[in-house]
Design a protein around this motif. Structure first.
Motif, PDB file in Angstrom:
ATOM      1  N   ILE A  59       0.832  -1.205   0.000  1.00 53.57           N
ATOM      2  CA  ILE A  59       0.000   0.000   0.000  1.00 53.57           C
ATOM      3  C   ILE A  59       0.869   1.257   0.000  1.00 53.57           C
ATOM      4  O   ILE A  59       0.634   2.200  -0.768  1.00 53.57           O
ATOM      5  CB  ILE A  59      -0.943  -0.005   1.214  1.00 53.57           C
ATOM      6  N   THR A  95       1.073   4.040  -2.966  1.00 55.01           N
ATOM      7  CA  THR A  95       0.773   5.420  -2.611  1.00 55.01           C
ATOM      8  C   THR A  95       1.880   6.357  -3.068  1.00 55.01           C
ATOM      9  O   THR A  95       1.621   7.428  -3.635  1.00 55.01           O
ATOM     10  CB  THR A  95       0.564   5.540  -1.087  1.00 55.01           C
ATOM     11  N   ASP A 119      -6.616   9.065   0.715  1.00 50.29           N
ATOM     12  CA  ASP A 119      -7.130   7.707   0.609  1.00 50.29           C
ATOM     13  C   ASP A 119      -8.651   7.735   0.768  1.00 50.29           C
ATOM     14  O   ASP A 119      -9.263   8.803   0.764  1.00 50.29           O
ATOM     15  CB  ASP A 119      -6.467   6.789   1.641  1.00 50.29           C
ATOM     16  N   THR A 120      -9.282   6.563   0.924  1.00 49.43           N
ATOM     17  CA  THR A 120     -10.739   6.480   1.079  1.00 49.43           C
ATOM     18  C   THR A 120     -11.076   5.458   2.166  1.00 49.43           C
ATOM     19  O   THR A 120     -10.189   4.940   2.834  1.00 49.43           O
ATOM     20  CB  THR A 120     -11.411   6.040  -0.244  1.00 49.43           C
ATOM     21  N   THR A 150     -11.371  -0.026   2.507  1.00 51.68           N
ATOM     22  CA  THR A 150     -10.359  -0.790   3.226  1.00 51.68           C
ATOM     23  C   THR A 150     -10.906  -2.165   3.582  1.00 51.68           C
ATOM     24  O   THR A 150     -12.123  -2.375   3.631  1.00 51.68           O
ATOM     25  CB  THR A 150      -9.948  -0.061   4.520  1.00 51.68           C
ATOM     26  N   GLU A 208      -4.204   0.075   7.278  1.00 46.36           N
ATOM     27  CA  GLU A 208      -4.106   0.442   5.871  1.00 46.36           C
ATOM     28  C   GLU A 208      -4.000   1.956   5.695  1.00 46.36           C
ATOM     29  O   GLU A 208      -3.252   2.437   4.834  1.00 46.36           O
ATOM     30  CB  GLU A 208      -5.306  -0.126   5.105  1.00 46.36           C
ATOM     31  N   LYS A 209      -4.728   2.710   6.507  1.00 48.75           N
ATOM     32  CA  LYS A 209      -4.611   4.154   6.422  1.00 48.75           C
ATOM     33  C   LYS A 209      -3.266   4.636   6.984  1.00 48.75           C
ATOM     34  O   LYS A 209      -2.729   5.649   6.525  1.00 48.75           O
ATOM     35  CB  LYS A 209      -5.796   4.822   7.129  1.00 48.75           C
ATOM     36  N   THR A 252      -0.993   4.285   3.975  1.00 50.07           N
ATOM     37  CA  THR A 252      -1.079   5.359   2.979  1.00 50.07           C
ATOM     38  C   THR A 252      -0.363   6.607   3.481  1.00 50.07           C
ATOM     39  O   THR A 252       0.297   7.300   2.695  1.00 50.07           O
ATOM     40  CB  THR A 252      -2.541   5.699   2.616  1.00 50.07           C
ATOM     41  N   ASN A 300      -4.909  11.080   5.191  1.00 51.09           N
ATOM     42  CA  ASN A 300      -6.141  10.317   5.382  1.00 51.09           C
ATOM     43  C   ASN A 300      -7.370  11.171   5.130  1.00 51.09           C
ATOM     44  O   ASN A 300      -7.461  12.324   5.554  1.00 51.09           O
ATOM     45  CB  ASN A 300      -6.225   9.771   6.810  1.00 51.09           C
ATOM     46  N   SER A 308      -8.520  12.017  -4.509  1.00 52.10           N
ATOM     47  CA  SER A 308      -8.683  10.805  -3.714  1.00 52.10           C
ATOM     48  C   SER A 308      -8.672   9.577  -4.608  1.00 52.10           C
ATOM     49  O   SER A 308      -9.206   9.587  -5.721  1.00 52.10           O
ATOM     50  CB  SER A 308      -9.974  10.856  -2.895  1.00 52.10           C
ATOM     51  N   LEU A 349      -5.670   2.725  -3.624  1.00 55.97           N
ATOM     52  CA  LEU A 349      -4.504   2.660  -2.736  1.00 55.97           C
ATOM     53  C   LEU A 349      -4.667   1.540  -1.717  1.00 55.97           C
ATOM     54  O   LEU A 349      -3.712   0.816  -1.417  1.00 55.97           O
ATOM     55  CB  LEU A 349      -4.311   3.984  -1.996  1.00 55.97           C
ATOM     56  N   THR A 350      -5.861   1.413  -1.163  1.00 54.23           N
ATOM     57  CA  THR A 350      -6.117   0.352  -0.186  1.00 54.23           C
ATOM     58  C   THR A 350      -6.891  -0.808  -0.791  1.00 54.23           C
ATOM     59  O   THR A 350      -6.844  -1.920  -0.272  1.00 54.23           O
ATOM     60  CB  THR A 350      -6.905   0.910   1.013  1.00 54.23           C
TER      61      THR A 350
END
Length: 287
Positions: free
Chosen positions: A120, A124, A140-141, A144, A152-153, A156, A163, A267, A271-272
């Motif tokens: 990830i 990113t 990110d979003t 996840t 996961e965040k 990123t 975030n 966004s 990414l995740t």
């Protein structure tokens, strides 16, 4: 002691639950590593080296260390790179020595975590680099894996993103289904404001929705699935009154031109949602 903490994330509970899953705790015949216990003497010791076989952004190494220490509190662990370091293929990431059974039992959980989070973080960083010098910020979003959002965040952020919402609680995000029930964009935003919500993100997919959303009190506009010329028009119309965010189907080929339109953020869910695991290995040697 592992020096790693994230708000809302319990490292010890995560490590224990992950190991228990792999060991089959609570299942008939479970609760043990039958291979290690039957093949490796209880007193055997190993040394090991974790290395990257790809060029990566390293993420999750302290969590990997926590897996090993959970099974051998006296394990000697040396971090060879810092979290967030961009390293070339063949770089050694971690050196460890201790009880052989503990290493073998914790190996897959540790590697899975580092491979996933480094994957990830690496993707990113590719997206951040593709944005060039636009001044735009990558977000990110909430796309996840359930139960892994905090990690996961974290990954990123390690790769250079910021975030977006952590969940449903920290900001309102009005999307098309909310608008469908409320009747229009302005009414949906007004309802959120009337409820006392401080941060109201409103998705718009047409230029004519921008002024009604702003008039009702939107504090952030998500410009959904707009092409580059439309994004430029939207940014000019907003004129800096609130942050703007380009979103929807953005990939490495399109992020640069969209970031250059003047939007505050871009966004990217993939990414995740779609990052491939990094190729990271762990080799042991008997002591």
């Amino acid at each position: 002691m592992i020096d790693f903490s994230l708000p809302g994330f319990d490292l010890s509970a995560f490590v224990r639950a992950t190991l228990d899953e792999d060991l089959g705790l609570g299942l008939p015949g479970g609760g043990k590593d039958v291979t290690a216990e039957s093949v490796i003497p209880a007193t055997a010791r190993f040394s090991g080296t974790m290395d990257s076989r790809d060029a990566i952004v390293a993420a999750g190494l302290p969590i990997a260390a926590a897996f090993f220490r959970a099974l051998d509190p006296e394990m000697d662990i040396e971090m060879l790179v810092e979290e967030g370091a961009q390293v070339s293929a063949g770089t050694r990431l971690m050196r460890l020595s201790g009880n052989a059974r503990a290493m073998l039992t914790a190996e897959r959980s540790a590697l899975n975590t580092v491979q996933h989070l480094s994957g990830i973080a690496t993707m990113t960083r590719h997206y951040v680099d593709a944005m060039g010098n636009s001044g735009c910020v990558l977000l990110d979003t909430r796309k996840t894996i359930p139960g892994l959002r905090h990690l996961e965040k974290y990954a990123t952020r390690t790769g250079g993103a910021k975030n977006h919402r952590m969940g449903l609680w920290d900001a309102a995000m009005i999307k098309d289904n909310h608008v469908l029930v409320a009747g229009d964009v302005g009414e949906a935003v007004r309802r959120a404001r009337a409820a006392g919500v401080a941060e109201v993100i409103c998705e718009v997919d047409r230029i004519d929705q921008i002024e009604p959303a702003l008039a009702a009190g939107a504090s952030h506009l998500l410009l959904d699935n707009m092409d580059v010329p439309t994004l430029r028009e939207a940014v000019a119309l907003v004129a800096g009154r609130v942050p703007t965010e380009a979103s929807g189907g953005i990939d490495l080929d399109t992020i640069g031109p969209k970031a250059a339109t003047g939007v505050t953020y871009v966004s990217v869910g993939r990414l995740t949602q779609s990052a491939p695991a990094a190729d990271i290995g762990l080799d042991f040697t008997p002591l």
